[in-house]
Design a protein around this motif. Sequence first.
Motif, PDB file in Angstrom:
ATOM      1  N   GLU A  54       3.091  25.718  38.801  1.00 20.17           N
ATOM      2  CA  GLU A  54       4.228  25.474  37.912  1.00 20.17           C
ATOM      3  C   GLU A  54       5.489  25.992  38.588  1.00 20.17           C
ATOM      4  OE1 GLU A  54       5.845  27.460  33.811  1.00 20.17           O
ATOM      5  OE2 GLU A  54       3.694  27.122  33.983  1.00 20.17           O
ATOM      6  N   CYS A  55       6.504  25.162  38.649  1.00 21.06           N
ATOM      7  CA  CYS A  55       7.789  25.550  39.223  1.00 21.06           C
ATOM      8  C   CYS A  55       8.456  26.571  38.302  1.00 21.06           C
ATOM      9  CB  CYS A  55       8.685  24.320  39.399  1.00 21.06           C
ATOM     10  SG  CYS A  55      10.341  24.717  40.007  1.00 21.06           S
ATOM     11  N   THR A  56       8.816  27.733  38.852  1.00 17.44           N
ATOM     12  CA  THR A  56       9.445  28.761  38.021  1.00 17.44           C
ATOM     13  C   THR A  56      10.935  28.506  37.816  1.00 17.44           C
ATOM     14  OG1 THR A  56       9.762  30.184  39.966  1.00 17.44           O
ATOM     15  CG2 THR A  56       7.764  30.533  38.655  1.00 17.44           C
ATOM     16  N   THR A  57      11.481  27.514  38.480  1.00 19.20           N
ATOM     17  CA  THR A  57      12.888  27.160  38.289  1.00 19.20           C
ATOM     18  C   THR A  57      13.057  26.199  37.127  1.00 19.20           C
ATOM     19  OG1 THR A  57      13.304  27.447  40.647  1.00 19.20           O
ATOM     20  CG2 THR A  57      14.938  26.190  39.406  1.00 19.20           C
ATOM     21  N   GLY A  59      10.119  24.543  35.456  1.00 21.21           N
ATOM     22  CA  GLY A  59       8.942  24.416  34.594  1.00 21.21           C
ATOM     23  C   GLY A  59       8.073  23.207  34.865  1.00 21.21           C
ATOM     24  N   GLU A  61       5.190  20.936  36.367  1.00 22.76           N
ATOM     25  CA  GLU A  61       3.817  21.348  36.675  1.00 22.76           C
ATOM     26  C   GLU A  61       3.091  20.295  37.498  1.00 22.76           C
ATOM     27  OE1 GLU A  61       2.057  21.844  32.852  1.00 22.76           O
ATOM     28  OE2 GLU A  61       3.136  23.704  32.436  1.00 22.76           O
ATOM     29  N   HIS A  85      14.243  24.785  44.448  1.00 23.19           N
ATOM     30  CA  HIS A  85      13.059  25.144  43.653  1.00 23.19           C
ATOM     31  C   HIS A  85      11.991  25.657  44.610  1.00 23.19           C
ATOM     32  CE1 HIS A  85      14.169  22.451  40.015  1.00 23.19           C
ATOM     33  NE2 HIS A  85      15.251  22.872  40.651  1.00 23.19           N
ATOM     34  N   GLY A  87      10.075  28.802  43.943  1.00 18.47           N
ATOM     35  CA  GLY A  87       9.107  29.719  43.328  1.00 18.47           C
ATOM     36  C   GLY A  87       8.115  28.964  42.464  1.00 18.47           C
ATOM     37  N   TYR A  88       6.846  29.388  42.536  1.00 18.74           N
ATOM     38  CA  TYR A  88       5.784  28.725  41.762  1.00 18.74           C
ATOM     39  C   TYR A  88       4.856  29.758  41.153  1.00 18.74           C
ATOM     40  CZ  TYR A  88       7.445  24.497  43.857  1.00 18.74           C
ATOM     41  OH  TYR A  88       8.257  23.453  44.224  1.00 18.74           O
ATOM     42  N   ARG A  89       4.342  29.423  40.009  1.00 15.28           N
ATOM     43  CA  ARG A  89       3.326  30.235  39.334  1.00 15.28           C
ATOM     44  C   ARG A  89       2.002  29.492  39.472  1.00 15.28           C
ATOM     45  NH1 ARG A  89       5.581  30.177  34.745  1.00 15.28           N
ATOM     46  NH2 ARG A  89       6.600  32.161  35.037  1.00 15.28           N
ATOM     47  N   GLU A  90       0.968  30.204  39.885  1.00 10.64           N
ATOM     48  CA  GLU A  90      -0.355  29.580  39.994  1.00 10.64           C
ATOM     49  C   GLU A  90      -1.152  29.892  38.733  1.00 10.64           C
ATOM     50  OE1 GLU A  90      -4.272  29.415  42.874  1.00 10.64           O
ATOM     51  OE2 GLU A  90      -2.865  31.075  43.096  1.00 10.64           O
TER      52      GLU A  90
END
Length: 106
Positions: A54-57, A59, A61, A85, A87-90
Motif C-alpha cells: 500500500e502506498c503511504t502517500t 493509499g 494498493e 510516492h 513509501g509503502y506498507r506491506e
Amino acid sequence: MSDRQEITRVSARALLRSTRTVGASCEAFDLPPRQLDHGAETAPEAPEMMHELECTTCGAESGAQEDFEVARHWAFAHTGGSPSHRGYRELVTRFWRMTPANGEYL
C-alpha cells in the motif's frame, strides 16, 4: 479477495491484538478459559499466504497477491508513474488454525 479470506484476515488481526502466545486464554473473546494451540493452516483447501503493498502517500494498493513479486512489481510501476510516492506498507495475510489443546471444541 474472497469473503472467506477477508473474514479470516479481520479475525486474525483481532486475535493478534488480544493474544500473542501459544496456549493463550480465550478470555479476550468471552469464551470459557481453555487453552489453545495455534499454527499455520495446513488444510489442503486453505488459501496461500497473501501479500499486499500500500502506498503511504496516496493509499493506492497492489491488491492481495499470492506471489509477492506481483505486489512488488506493482510498487515499482506505481513509483514510476508517481515519482514522489516512495513509501509503502506491506500487509501479509497468513492463515492460522486455532485448536483446543485438550482436543475439545470451544
